[in-house]
Write a protein that holds these residues in place. Structure first.
Motif, PDB file in Angstrom:
ATOM      1  N   PHE A 125       0.901  -1.099  -0.169  1.00 29.98           N
ATOM      2  CA  PHE A 125       0.006  -0.062  -0.176  1.00 29.98           C
ATOM      3  C   PHE A 125       0.925   1.281  -0.162  1.00 29.98           C
ATOM      4  O   PHE A 125       1.700   1.312   0.913  1.00 29.98           O
ATOM      5  CB  PHE A 125      -0.883   0.026   1.330  1.00 29.98           C
ATOM      6  CG  PHE A 125      -1.883   1.112   1.225  1.00 29.98           C
ATOM      7  CD1 PHE A 125      -2.644   1.245   0.133  1.00 29.98           C
ATOM      8  CD2 PHE A 125      -1.938   1.880   2.193  1.00 29.98           C
ATOM      9  CE1 PHE A 125      -3.976   2.068   0.227  1.00 29.98           C
ATOM     10  CE2 PHE A 125      -3.011   3.016   2.471  1.00 29.98           C
ATOM     11  CZ  PHE A 125      -3.810   3.157   1.530  1.00 29.98           C
ATOM     12  N   VAL A 126       0.685   2.195  -0.809  1.00 24.32           N
ATOM     13  CA  VAL A 126       1.501   3.326  -1.315  1.00 24.32           C
ATOM     14  C   VAL A 126       0.752   4.392  -1.209  1.00 24.32           C
ATOM     15  O   VAL A 126      -0.410   4.406  -1.877  1.00 24.32           O
ATOM     16  CB  VAL A 126       2.558   3.374  -2.259  1.00 24.32           C
ATOM     17  CG1 VAL A 126       3.579   2.246  -1.975  1.00 24.32           C
ATOM     18  CG2 VAL A 126       1.617   3.068  -3.649  1.00 24.32           C
ATOM     19  N   VAL A 127       1.042   5.754  -0.515  1.00 22.26           N
ATOM     20  CA  VAL A 127       0.270   6.675  -0.643  1.00 22.26           C
ATOM     21  C   VAL A 127       1.094   7.846  -0.757  1.00 22.26           C
ATOM     22  O   VAL A 127       2.283   7.846  -0.671  1.00 22.26           O
ATOM     23  CB  VAL A 127      -0.216   7.043   0.967  1.00 22.26           C
ATOM     24  CG1 VAL A 127      -1.202   5.968   1.294  1.00 22.26           C
ATOM     25  CG2 VAL A 127       0.737   7.406   1.935  1.00 22.26           C
ATOM     26  N   GLU A 128       0.615   8.997  -1.326  1.00 22.46           N
ATOM     27  CA  GLU A 128       1.365  10.184  -1.522  1.00 22.46           C
ATOM     28  C   GLU A 128       0.943  11.264  -0.368  1.00 22.46           C
ATOM     29  O   GLU A 128       0.197  10.963   0.587  1.00 22.46           O
ATOM     30  CB  GLU A 128       0.740  11.003  -2.886  1.00 22.46           C
ATOM     31  CG  GLU A 128      -0.448  11.557  -2.805  1.00 22.46           C
ATOM     32  CD  GLU A 128      -0.674  12.189  -4.154  1.00 22.46           C
ATOM     33  OE1 GLU A 128       0.318  12.677  -4.715  1.00 22.46           O
ATOM     34  OE2 GLU A 128      -2.098  12.403  -4.599  1.00 22.46           O
ATOM     35  N   SER A 129       1.916  12.021  -0.258  1.00 19.33           N
ATOM     36  CA  SER A 129       1.886  13.124   1.007  1.00 19.33           C
ATOM     37  C   SER A 129       0.643  13.646   1.022  1.00 19.33           C
ATOM     38  O   SER A 129      -0.131  14.107   0.174  1.00 19.33           O
ATOM     39  CB  SER A 129       2.952  13.934   0.599  1.00 19.33           C
ATOM     40  OG  SER A 129       3.032  14.860   1.847  1.00 19.33           O
ATOM     41  N   GLU A 130       0.110  13.756   2.191  1.00 23.42           N
ATOM     42  CA  GLU A 130      -1.277  14.371   2.623  1.00 23.42           C
ATOM     43  C   GLU A 130      -2.257  13.522   2.024  1.00 23.42           C
ATOM     44  O   GLU A 130      -3.500  14.093   2.256  1.00 23.42           O
ATOM     45  CB  GLU A 130      -1.307  15.835   1.863  1.00 23.42           C
ATOM     46  CG  GLU A 130      -0.404  16.924   2.455  1.00 23.42           C
ATOM     47  CD  GLU A 130      -0.250  18.175   1.987  1.00 23.42           C
ATOM     48  OE1 GLU A 130      -1.323  18.573   1.683  1.00 23.42           O
ATOM     49  OE2 GLU A 130       0.526  18.663   1.688  1.00 23.42           O
ATOM     50  N   TYR A 131      -2.160  12.261   1.682  1.00 15.40           N
ATOM     51  CA  TYR A 131      -3.517  11.335   1.789  1.00 15.40           C
ATOM     52  C   TYR A 131      -4.248  11.267   3.054  1.00 15.40           C
ATOM     53  O   TYR A 131      -3.380  10.838   3.950  1.00 15.40           O
ATOM     54  CB  TYR A 131      -2.841  10.158   1.060  1.00 15.40           C
ATOM     55  CG  TYR A 131      -4.005   9.025   0.940  1.00 15.40           C
ATOM     56  CD1 TYR A 131      -5.025   8.876   0.154  1.00 15.40           C
ATOM     57  CD2 TYR A 131      -4.108   7.941   2.087  1.00 15.40           C
ATOM     58  CE1 TYR A 131      -5.764   7.956  -0.138  1.00 15.40           C
ATOM     59  CE2 TYR A 131      -4.903   6.806   2.156  1.00 15.40           C
ATOM     60  CZ  TYR A 131      -6.046   7.171   1.173  1.00 15.40           C
ATOM     61  OH  TYR A 131      -6.830   6.090   0.918  1.00 15.40           O
ATOM     62  N   HIS A 132      -5.187  11.436   2.963  1.00 10.26           N
ATOM     63  CA  HIS A 132      -6.322  11.125   4.124  1.00 10.26           C
ATOM     64  C   HIS A 132      -7.066   9.933   4.196  1.00 10.26           C
ATOM     65  O   HIS A 132      -7.879   9.769   3.552  1.00 10.26           O
ATOM     66  CB  HIS A 132      -7.024  12.365   4.545  1.00 10.26           C
ATOM     67  CG  HIS A 132      -7.919  12.187   5.560  1.00 10.26           C
ATOM     68  ND1 HIS A 132      -7.559  12.369   6.862  1.00 10.26           N
ATOM     69  CD2 HIS A 132      -9.382  12.076   5.563  1.00 10.26           C
ATOM     70  CE1 HIS A 132      -8.724  12.345   7.539  1.00 10.26           C
ATOM     71  NE2 HIS A 132      -9.844  12.140   6.997  1.00 10.26           N
ATOM     72  N   ASN A 133      -6.651   9.271   5.192  1.00  7.55           N
ATOM     73  CA  ASN A 133      -7.655   7.929   5.549  1.00  7.55           C
ATOM     74  C   ASN A 133      -8.615   8.141   6.577  1.00  7.55           C
ATOM     75  O   ASN A 133      -8.379   8.679   7.647  1.00  7.55           O
ATOM     76  CB  ASN A 133      -6.875   7.150   5.952  1.00  7.55           C
ATOM     77  CG  ASN A 133      -7.569   5.454   6.191  1.00  7.55           C
ATOM     78  OD1 ASN A 133      -8.538   5.447   6.192  1.00  7.55           O
ATOM     79  ND2 ASN A 133      -6.717   4.335   5.914  1.00  7.55           N
TER      80      ASN A 133
END
Length: 271
Positions: A125-133
């Motif tokens: 699981f990869v996310v970019e900066s400031e991705y909000h869960n």
């Protein structure tokens, strides 16, 4: 409905009585159903790595349909048995470009799949900066957008802190034109994109076929728009009372909310 031959349930907001736990009542009826040789299948937007914590509470070792139908997972063997509808990097980049126009300020994440719930040799699981869960999890490796989109994925997730999931889905539909399927399992500013035609309904149908059970013998439970195809496919689709309005309208029956053991209340008719 006669005694079901297959039970399918969404997890969050449906089977779980709290954010993380099953009630004793729900565990009891699931145990009795399995003891009566009726398979209980978890059908969820969750990836395989989020399945064991629920399956262990319920005592389940069979199949789970994960990532909204894209992944079939054997819980007991810790093995991914089938994958459908991978989004390749070309598709991911095209979708991302359109979403940037329709949802300015959105942030992206991608769900990748290996052969087990957790593969040490890959970033699942990869996310970019400031991705909000919206569930508050800090899970995911923070990478550039190019890295998020650079490898095939079973699901692209899109977050926006200033929009609801309904608003996001409407805006995304206007620019994606059916190239991918758009759904959501939370109202808190998160939509989930998968290959066109891959749904919880298609995943459940494949599992049912493995058991030699048709739609007529299947009962399914859900609460959010990503459950719609599953509830429509099953012979009897049940929404919990806390469900999204479109799910309440589509269900054959509405039971009590998840925090009042709505799934258990229905299954106790037979088990």
């Amino acid at each position: 409905m006669e005694i079901p031959r297959l039970i399918a349930s969404d997890v969050d907001g449906t089977l779980l009585s709290t954010e993380t736990h099953l009630s004793d009542r729900t565990v009891g009826v699931v145990t009795r159903a399995v003891g009566a040789s009726v398979p209980v299948v978890l059908v969820t937007g969750r990836p395989p790595r989020w399945i064991p914590q629920v399956a262990e509470q319920a005592g389940l070792t069979g199949y789970a349909v994960c990532a909204n139908g894209a992944v079939l997972y054997d819980i007991g063997a810790d093995r991914v048995v089938d994958v459908h509808g991978l989004l390749d990097p070309v598709m991911l980049r095209d979708v991302a470009d359109r979403l940037t126009f329709a949802l300015p300020g959105c942030r992206l994440a991608s769900e990748r799949i290996g052969t087990h719930a957790i593969d040490d040799d890959m970033k699942n699981f990869v996310v970019e900066s400031e991705y909000h869960n919206p569930w508050g999890s800090n899970e995911g490796s923070v990478v550039s957008r190019a890295e998020v989109l650079g490898h095939s994925a079973v699901k692209l997730l899109v977050s926006h802190t200033k929009m609801t999931s309904d608003e996001m889905a409407q805006a995304a539909h206007t620019v994606l034109n059916g190239t991918v399927d758009i759904t959501f399992s939370s109202g808190g500013g998160l939509i989930e994109l998968a290959a066109h035609g891959v749904t919880k309904g298609t995943g459940l149908a494949e599992i049912a076929q493995r058991f030699g059970v048709g739609a007529h013998g299947t009962i399914a439970f859900g609460d959010m728009p990503n459950d719609l195809e599953m509830l429509r496919w099953a012979g009897h689709g049940v929404a919990v009372a806390n469900a999204h309005p479109v799910v309440l309208d589509a269900a054959d029956e509405v039971t009590a909310p998840h925090f009042e053991d709505g799934v258990a209340q229905v299954l106790e008719r037979w088990f």
